[in-house]
Design a protein around this motif. Structure first.
Motif, PDB file in Angstrom:
ATOM      1  N   ALA A   1      -1.317   4.820   0.299  1.00  0.00           N
ATOM      2  CA  ALA A   1      -1.953   3.588  -0.177  1.00  0.00           C
ATOM      3  C   ALA A   1      -3.471   3.727  -0.173  1.00  0.00           C
ATOM      4  O   ALA A   1      -4.156   3.250  -1.086  1.00  0.00           O
ATOM      5  CB  ALA A   1      -1.524   2.419   0.717  1.00  0.00           C
ATOM      6  N   LEU A   2      -4.029   4.386   0.846  1.00  0.00           N
ATOM      7  CA  LEU A   2      -5.478   4.600   0.886  1.00  0.00           C
ATOM      8  C   LEU A   2      -5.915   5.541  -0.232  1.00  0.00           C
ATOM      9  O   LEU A   2      -6.954   5.332  -0.863  1.00  0.00           O
ATOM     10  CB  LEU A   2      -5.886   5.159   2.251  1.00  0.00           C
ATOM     11  CG  LEU A   2      -5.797   4.182   3.429  1.00  0.00           C
ATOM     12  CD1 LEU A   2      -6.054   4.910   4.743  1.00  0.00           C
ATOM     13  CD2 LEU A   2      -6.787   3.028   3.248  1.00  0.00           C
ATOM     14  N   LEU A   3      -5.134   6.586  -0.485  1.00  0.00           N
ATOM     15  CA  LEU A   3      -5.469   7.519  -1.564  1.00  0.00           C
ATOM     16  C   LEU A   3      -5.404   6.819  -2.925  1.00  0.00           C
ATOM     17  O   LEU A   3      -6.165   7.145  -3.841  1.00  0.00           O
ATOM     18  CB  LEU A   3      -4.517   8.718  -1.551  1.00  0.00           C
ATOM     19  CG  LEU A   3      -4.684   9.697  -0.370  1.00  0.00           C
ATOM     20  CD1 LEU A   3      -3.554  10.716  -0.357  1.00  0.00           C
ATOM     21  CD2 LEU A   3      -6.037  10.397  -0.449  1.00  0.00           C
ATOM     22  N   ALA A   4      -4.478   5.857  -3.047  1.00  0.00           N
ATOM     23  CA  ALA A   4      -4.329   5.133  -4.320  1.00  0.00           C
ATOM     24  C   ALA A   4      -5.244   3.918  -4.397  1.00  0.00           C
ATOM     25  O   ALA A   4      -5.210   3.193  -5.404  1.00  0.00           O
ATOM     26  CB  ALA A   4      -2.875   4.691  -4.483  1.00  0.00           C
ATOM     27  N   ALA A   5      -6.050   3.704  -3.329  1.00  0.00           N
ATOM     28  CA  ALA A   5      -6.972   2.549  -3.296  1.00  0.00           C
ATOM     29  C   ALA A   5      -6.210   1.252  -3.505  1.00  0.00           C
ATOM     30  O   ALA A   5      -6.579   0.404  -4.331  1.00  0.00           O
ATOM     31  CB  ALA A   5      -8.084   2.706  -4.335  1.00  0.00           C
ATOM     32  N   GLU A   6      -5.133   1.082  -2.733  1.00  0.00           N
ATOM     33  CA  GLU A   6      -4.314  -0.133  -2.795  1.00  0.00           C
ATOM     34  C   GLU A   6      -4.350  -0.827  -1.433  1.00  0.00           C
ATOM     35  O   GLU A   6      -3.483  -0.614  -0.587  1.00  0.00           O
ATOM     36  CB  GLU A   6      -2.867   0.221  -3.170  1.00  0.00           C
ATOM     37  CG  GLU A   6      -2.668   0.735  -4.562  1.00  0.00           C
ATOM     38  CD  GLU A   6      -2.821  -0.368  -5.610  1.00  0.00           C
ATOM     39  OE1 GLU A   6      -2.839  -1.553  -5.210  1.00  0.00           O
ATOM     40  OE2 GLU A   6      -2.923  -0.040  -6.800  1.00  0.00           O
ATOM     41  N   PRO A   7      -5.358  -1.656  -1.173  1.00  0.00           N
ATOM     42  CA  PRO A   7      -5.488  -2.285   0.160  1.00  0.00           C
ATOM     43  C   PRO A   7      -4.315  -3.179   0.524  1.00  0.00           C
ATOM     44  O   PRO A   7      -3.960  -3.287   1.702  1.00  0.00           O
ATOM     45  CB  PRO A   7      -6.799  -3.078   0.053  1.00  0.00           C
ATOM     46  CG  PRO A   7      -7.063  -3.209  -1.409  1.00  0.00           C
ATOM     47  CD  PRO A   7      -6.469  -2.017  -2.067  1.00  0.00           C
TER      48      PRO A   7
END
Length: 445
Positions: A389-395
């Motif tokens: 999720a962090l790699l995909a920038a999905e907070p």
């Protein structure tokens, strides 16, 4: 236990550390700190220090107070320092967090909070370093060498942190401001890489060999692994300080440190594989199976670092990289080992005094692995999902992963409490004549 008695305050350290871990998870679920805030924002600093000092460092100190005497077959230099050190570390961390919150305008401005927290933490860690260092120095061989290098790294980490705290308060002058402006990577590498990772490696050598009935790693091989890790930290701290002093760039220093760090991780993987291959206990207990997932996370961290550096995207995804280090590798290993260590120490404390005089349960009779395994599975899967999720920038997805991590950790904590209360021991064996039920938060012996 050969070479050492039960540390009275190790369980207290573990309880404090797990409390701070739950605080960190609550902050992540609430969206406080990265990725909702910038990596350098005060909210992120609160979250990072809750994880690195409150959770990982206090858990590591508690484990070392028990196992350094075992590593060197000598008693602890001063058992009485353990509790004051924990009080100082807790007070220092609270003051430091309040200082960060004041920086972020969540509390009224109070610049003195950061220097006060730094001083308390330096004194607290100083007691830990002197106590453990003088104990390990009596027989500096094998895993004890890793602990000594880890303690030296802790000194460097605390020194950088103290300078940062005084600089943020405006009390450190131009040199302090220069260190604050460029020294944060050195502080992070010394802490996560030197203090926490090298120390965890050293302790794991002995724990894996002891719990799987495997021969110790050849001294020549472990010394080579430690040399690579020590060179990485020396290049970071020494080279970085020189670069800051002469106003040079840090890229060359950090690149050299990264190469030594990767070599250290690869050699450690070789050593761990050798322990697993040579073990006499063929059936792997839950803590060993879960430790393997933390080793896999360490390998994934190395691969992720290579990809991010080669694509020049490390600054963009630094949060994901640090998250996998802190929760996949370090926290996963600590949780897996806590599950076994608490059972082992509780068994020693409760049944050791009556061994040979009454029927006693086995260490494995204190745990319920089939029930505990699902909590560890939830934890590791949610950590890996959080990294993605962090790699995909999905907070939003990250907060959901943090919530799942919380479920896993609460389940693991519940299992640890059940172990301490002997709730899974069959009633005929739970408390034989002469045995005394252990206290939840400290050892009575």
């Amino acid at each position: 236990m050969i070479g050492g008695s039960i540390s009275r305050w190790t369980m207290t350290y573990f309880a404090a550390a797990l409390t701070w871990l739950l605080v960190a998870l609550a902050l992540m679920v609430a969206g406080i700190g990265h990725p909702a805030a910038d990596l350098a924002a005060p909210d992120t600093l609160v979250l990072v220090h809750v994880v690195c000092i409150g959770w990982l460092s206090i858990a590591m100190c508690g484990a070392l107070f028990q196992f350094v005497p075992v590593l060197v077959a000598q008693p602890l230099f001063c058992e009485r320092w353990a509790l004051p050190a924990l009080v100082l570390l807790t007070a220092g961390l609270v003051s430091l967090l309040a200082g960060f919150m004041a920086l972020g305008a969540r509390l009224p401005s109070a610049p003195w909070l950061l220097p006060l927290g730094a001083v308390l933490l330096v004194v607290g860690f100083g007691l830990v370093v002197v106590d453990l260092g003088l104990t390990a120095w009596r027989r500096p061989t094998g895993p004890a060498r890793f602990v000594l290098v880890g303690l030296a790294s802790l000194c460097a980490t605390a020194a950088f942190g103290a300078v940062f705290a005084f600089a943020l308060a405006g009390w450190a002058g131009r040199m302090g401001d220069a260190v604050l402006a460029r020294g944060i990577p050195l502080h992070a590498v010394a802490g996560l890489g030197g203090w926490l990772t090298l120390t965890a490696m050293g302790v794991s050598y002995r724990l894996l060999s002891m719990f799987m009935l495997a021969p110790d790693v050849e001294d020549r091989k472990s010394r080579l692994t430690l040399a690579a890790g020590a060179l990485a930290i020396a290049a970071t701290v020494g080279g970085g300080a020189i670069a800051i002093g002469f106003q040079l760039g840090l890229n060359t220093v950090l690149s050299i440190a990264a190469l030594f760090g990767l070599a250290c991780a690869a050699l450690y993987g070789r050593d761990i594989a050798a322990i697993f291959r040579s073990r006499k206990r063929r059936h792997l207990e839950l803590n060993m199976r879960m430790a393997m997932l933390s080793f896999a996370s360490l390998a994934a961290t190395g691969l992720l670092g290579i990809v991010l550096v080669s694509t020049r995207t490390l600054p963009l995804y630094l949060g994901a990289f640090a998250f996998l280090v802190a929760f996949g590798w370090l926290s996963g290993l600590v949780l897996a080992k806590l599950y076994k260590i608490v059972a082992f120490l509780t068994w020693l404390e409760t049944y050791g005094p009556v061994m040979g005089r009454a029927p006693t349960p086995r260490v494995q009779d204190l745990v319920a692995e089939s029930r505990a395994s699902k909590w560890f599975t939830i934890y590791y899967v949610s950590v890996w999902m959080g990294t993605l999720a962090l790699l995909a920038a999905e907070p939003g997805a990250f907060r959901m992963a943090a919530a799942a991590m919380t479920v896993g950790v609460v389940g693991i904590v519940r299992e640890i409490v059940r172990i301490r209360r002997l709730e899974d021991v069959a009633s005929p064996l739970r408390l034989p004549a002469g045995a005394v039920a252990p206290h939840l938060l400290f050892a009575k012996t």
